[in-house]
Design an enzyme around this catalytic site. Structure first.
Site, PDB file in Angstrom:
ATOM      1  N   PHE A 141      46.775  30.352  43.381  1.00  0.00           N
ATOM      2  CA  PHE A 141      45.629  30.519  42.484  1.00  0.00           C
ATOM      3  C   PHE A 141      45.919  31.667  41.534  1.00  0.00           C
ATOM      4  O   PHE A 141      46.253  32.768  41.962  1.00  0.00           O
ATOM      5  CB  PHE A 141      44.342  30.810  43.269  1.00  0.00           C
ATOM      6  CG  PHE A 141      43.130  30.871  42.373  1.00  0.00           C
ATOM      7  CD1 PHE A 141      42.533  29.709  41.914  1.00  0.00           C
ATOM      8  CD2 PHE A 141      42.609  32.093  41.968  1.00  0.00           C
ATOM      9  CE1 PHE A 141      41.433  29.761  41.056  1.00  0.00           C
ATOM     10  CE2 PHE A 141      41.512  32.154  41.117  1.00  0.00           C
ATOM     11  CZ  PHE A 141      40.915  30.980  40.666  1.00  0.00           C
ATOM     12  N   ASP A 226      51.663  38.007  41.209  1.00  0.00           N
ATOM     13  CA  ASP A 226      50.223  38.044  40.982  1.00  0.00           C
ATOM     14  C   ASP A 226      49.590  38.818  42.136  1.00  0.00           C
ATOM     15  O   ASP A 226      49.419  38.289  43.233  1.00  0.00           O
ATOM     16  CB  ASP A 226      49.673  36.615  40.898  1.00  0.00           C
ATOM     17  CG  ASP A 226      48.154  36.590  40.702  1.00  0.00           C
ATOM     18  OD1 ASP A 226      47.508  37.637  40.904  1.00  0.00           O
ATOM     19  OD2 ASP A 226      47.624  35.514  40.370  1.00  0.00           O
ATOM     20  N   LYS A 255      41.244  42.532  40.735  1.00  0.00           N
ATOM     21  CA  LYS A 255      40.020  42.601  41.524  1.00  0.00           C
ATOM     22  C   LYS A 255      39.568  44.024  41.894  1.00  0.00           C
ATOM     23  O   LYS A 255      38.506  44.443  41.485  1.00  0.00           O
ATOM     24  CB  LYS A 255      40.150  41.723  42.772  1.00  0.00           C
ATOM     25  CG  LYS A 255      40.065  40.223  42.413  1.00  0.00           C
ATOM     26  CD  LYS A 255      40.058  39.346  43.626  1.00  0.00           C
ATOM     27  CE  LYS A 255      39.584  37.938  43.316  1.00  0.00           C
ATOM     28  NZ  LYS A 255      40.625  37.021  42.813  1.00  0.00           N
TER      29      LYS A 255
HETATM   30  C1  PLP Z   1      40.851  36.094  41.735  1.00  0.00           C
HETATM   31  C2  PLP Z   1      42.260  35.805  41.387  1.00  0.00           C
HETATM   32  C3  PLP Z   1      42.635  35.515  40.057  1.00  0.00           C
HETATM   33  C4  PLP Z   1      41.631  35.348  38.945  1.00  0.00           C
HETATM   34  O1  PLP Z   1      40.954  36.518  38.669  1.00  0.00           O
HETATM   35  P1  PLP Z   1      39.613  36.455  37.768  1.00  0.00           P
HETATM   36  O2  PLP Z   1      39.207  37.887  37.619  1.00  0.00           O
HETATM   37  O3  PLP Z   1      38.645  35.615  38.524  1.00  0.00           O
HETATM   38  O4  PLP Z   1      39.991  35.830  36.484  1.00  0.00           O
HETATM   39  C5  PLP Z   1      43.987  35.357  39.789  1.00  0.00           C
HETATM   40  N1  PLP Z   1      44.916  35.468  40.763  1.00  0.00           N
HETATM   41  C6  PLP Z   1      44.589  35.745  42.038  1.00  0.00           C
HETATM   42  C7  PLP Z   1      45.668  35.887  43.058  1.00  0.00           C
HETATM   43  C8  PLP Z   1      43.257  35.913  42.400  1.00  0.00           C
HETATM   44  O5  PLP Z   1      42.930  36.165  43.677  1.00  0.00           O
END
Ligand code: PLP
Length: 406
Positions: A141, A226, A255
Site C-alpha cells: 500500500f 515507503d 503518518k
Molecule cells: C498510510 C500509508 C500511505 C498513504 O498515506 P496517506 O497519508 O494516507 O496518503 C502510504 N504508504 C504507506 C505504507 C501507508 O501506511
C-alpha cells in the site's frame, strides 16, 4: 460571545461526507495521552493511534506548545520563501538518517508520488528514458494518488480509475527469486515497505532486504523504502530500515511525522537530488511552518533512547497480554510486526470477524484497527502508559469473548 455551534453527530456523516469511509458509531471529541472521550462522555483507550499517527498520544504538551507558539508567529509563506521550522526539521532528519536532502509534502501518498517521480526523472536523465520499470509487491500500500495506487499491490484500490500509469509490475513480497526473475536493464526502481502495513503487518525478512539492495546495485535501479507507516520510531528505531542495516536511495515518511498534524517527507541523497531544479516538482503547502514546528517538537522527543527503548519494553507488555488472551480464548495464529506496529492474526474461523471485533472493542471502550484480511492491528502511542496497556488488554479480551460467543 461564542457563536452557536451546529449540532452534528454520527448520523450527519451519512448525509454530508463522501461515502468512502465507514467510521465507528461514536464521535470522538477530546483526547489526552492514550485516552479519548466521545460526544456522550464515554471514555476509550486508544490502541489505534490515528492509524500509527499520534505517536506521542493526544495533545502532548510539547506539541501543543509548538503549535500554539508557531500559530502566533507565522502560519504560511509558500515555497516562494523558505522558513525556519522547515529548515530545522530537514536538518534533523538528515542528521539522523542516510539522507542529504528533504522534500516536504502533506500526506503519505504525496511523499510517494514525489519519490516515484524522482526515481523516474533521475533514471531517465542519468541512464535512459526507456529505463522505466517499477517493481513493487502484492498487498503493498502506497497511498491513493493514481501513481501511488498503481504502484500499490491491491487492485481493488486502483480498478476503475484507469488508464493507469504504465510499466509497473508486482511480485510476491519476501520472494527474492520473484524479483530476480523480473529485474532487468530497464528497471528504474524497486519500491517496498520494510513492514507491509495495510497489507497485514508483514515484516520483510533480512535476506529479502539485503537481496533487494544487491539486485538494485547490480541493475543500477533505485531502492525506495515507503516508511510512511513504519517511520518515526514506530519500529523501535527512528526508521525501520535501521534494523536491517540496508539503506535506500529514497525514503518516504508521513503518518507519525507530525504526531497528528498533516506533514510528510521524502528523503534522498545528494547524488539523486542533483537532477532536480526549480519548477520540476513542488507543492503550495510543503514545509508549512505550523506543520514543521510540530514535527520538529515530535522528533525531538521520539528520537531519544528513552522513547525508542521504551517501544521495545511496551511491545513485550503487549505480547504478554496478547499471549495471555490467546491461551484463554485461542483466537490468534500469530502475533507479528515490529515495535509498536502489532498484527494479531485471527484464526481462519474468525478471519471475517475483524469488523465485529472492532465494533465490540468500541463498545468496551477500546479503539483498535484491522489490516488486510483477518488481522487486528494495534498502533498505539509510543509512550502509552503501562497501566493503559493493561486496562486496554482487559477491554480487548472482553470484546473478543463477546464476538466468539455471538
Ligand atoms: C498510510 C500509508 C500511505 C498513504 O498515506 P496517506 O497519508 O494516507 O496518503 C502510504 N504508504 C504507506 C505504507 C501507508 O501506511
Amino acid at each position: 460571545m461564542a457563536a452557536d455551534k451546529m449540532m452534528v453527530n454520527r448520523a450527519t456523516f451519512d448525509d454530508v461526507i463522501l461515502p468512502v469511509y465507514a467510521p465507528a458509531q461514536f464521535v470522538p471529541v477530546k483526547g489526552k495521552g492514550s485516552r479519548v472521550w466521545d460526544q456522550n462522555g464515554s471514555e476509550y483507550i486508544d490502541f489505534s493511534g490515528g492509524i500509527a499517527v499520534t505517536a506521542l498520544g493526544h495533545c502532548h504538551p510539547a506539541l501543543v506548545n509548538a503549535l500554539k507558539n508557531q500559530g502566533e508567529t507565522l502560519w504560511h509563506t509558500s515555497n516562494i520563501f523558505t522558513n525556519e521550522p522547515a529548515l530545522r526539521l530537514a536538518s534533523k532528519l538528515i542528521a539522523a538518517t542516510f539522507a542529504d536532502r528533504v522534500f516536504f509534502v502533506n500526506s503519505g501518498t504525496e511523499a510517494n508520488e514525489a519519490a516515484f517521480k524522482l526515481a523516474r526523472y533521475y533514471v531517465s536523465k542519468k541512464q535512459s528514458p526507456y529505463k522505466t520499470k517499477i517493481i513493487a509487491f502484492h498487498n503493498a500500500f502506497h497511498g491513493r494518488t493514481l501513481f501511488a495506487v498503481s504502484v500499490g499491490g491491491q487492485p481493488k484500490y486502483s480498478d476503475g480509475f484507469g488508464p493507469k500509469p504504465a510499466d509497473i509490475i508486482h511480485v510476491p513480497f519476501n520472494d527474492l527469486e520473484a524479483v530476480r526473475a523480473v529485474i532487468d536493464d530497464h528497471t528504474c526502481a524497486v519500491v517496498v515497505e520494510p513492514i507491509q502495513g495495510e497489507g497485514g503487518i508483514m515484516p520483510a525478512s533480512q535476506a529479502f532486504m539485503t537481496g533487494l539492495r544487491d539486485l538494485c546495485d547490480e541493475y543500477q535501479a533505485l531502492l525506495v523504502f515507503d516508511e510512511v507507516q513504519t517511520g518515526m520510531g514506530r519500529s523501535g528505531r527512528l526508521f525501520a530500515y535501521q534494523h536491517y542495516g540496508v539503506e535506500p536511495d529514497i525514503l518516504t515518511t508521513a503518518k507519525a511525522l507530525g504526531g497528528g498534524f498533516p506533514v510528510s517527507a521524502m528523503l534522498t541523497t545528494n547524488k539523486i537530488a542533483s537532477v532536480m531544479s526549480p519548477g520540476v516538482h513542488g507543492t503550495t503547502y510543503g514545509g508549512n511552518p505550523l506543520a514543521c514546528a510540530v514535527a520538529e517538537a515530535a522528533m525531538d522527543i521520539i528520537n531519544t533512547d528513552e522513547v525508542l527503548d521504551g517501544v521495545a519494553e511496551r511491545r513485550q507488555q503487549f505480547d504478554a497480554g496478547l499471549n495471555a488472551i490467546n491461551t484463554r480464548l485461542d483466537v490468534f495464529t500469530d502475533v507479528r510486526g515490529m515495535g509498536l506496529l502489532i498484527g494479531a492474526v485471527l484464526k481462519p474461523h474468525y478471519a471475517d470477524k475483524a469488523r465485529d471485533i472492532l465494533d465490540a472493542a468500541a463498545s468496551e471502550g477500546l479503539m483498535i484497527l484491522n489490516a488486510g484480511t483477518g488481522v487486528i492491528r494495534l498502533a498505539p502511542s509510543l509512550i502509552i502508559e503501562p497501566a493503559d496497556i493493561d486496562e486496554g488488554m482487559q477491554r480487548f479480551a472482553r470484546a473478543l469473548e463477546k464476538v466468539i460467543r455471538a
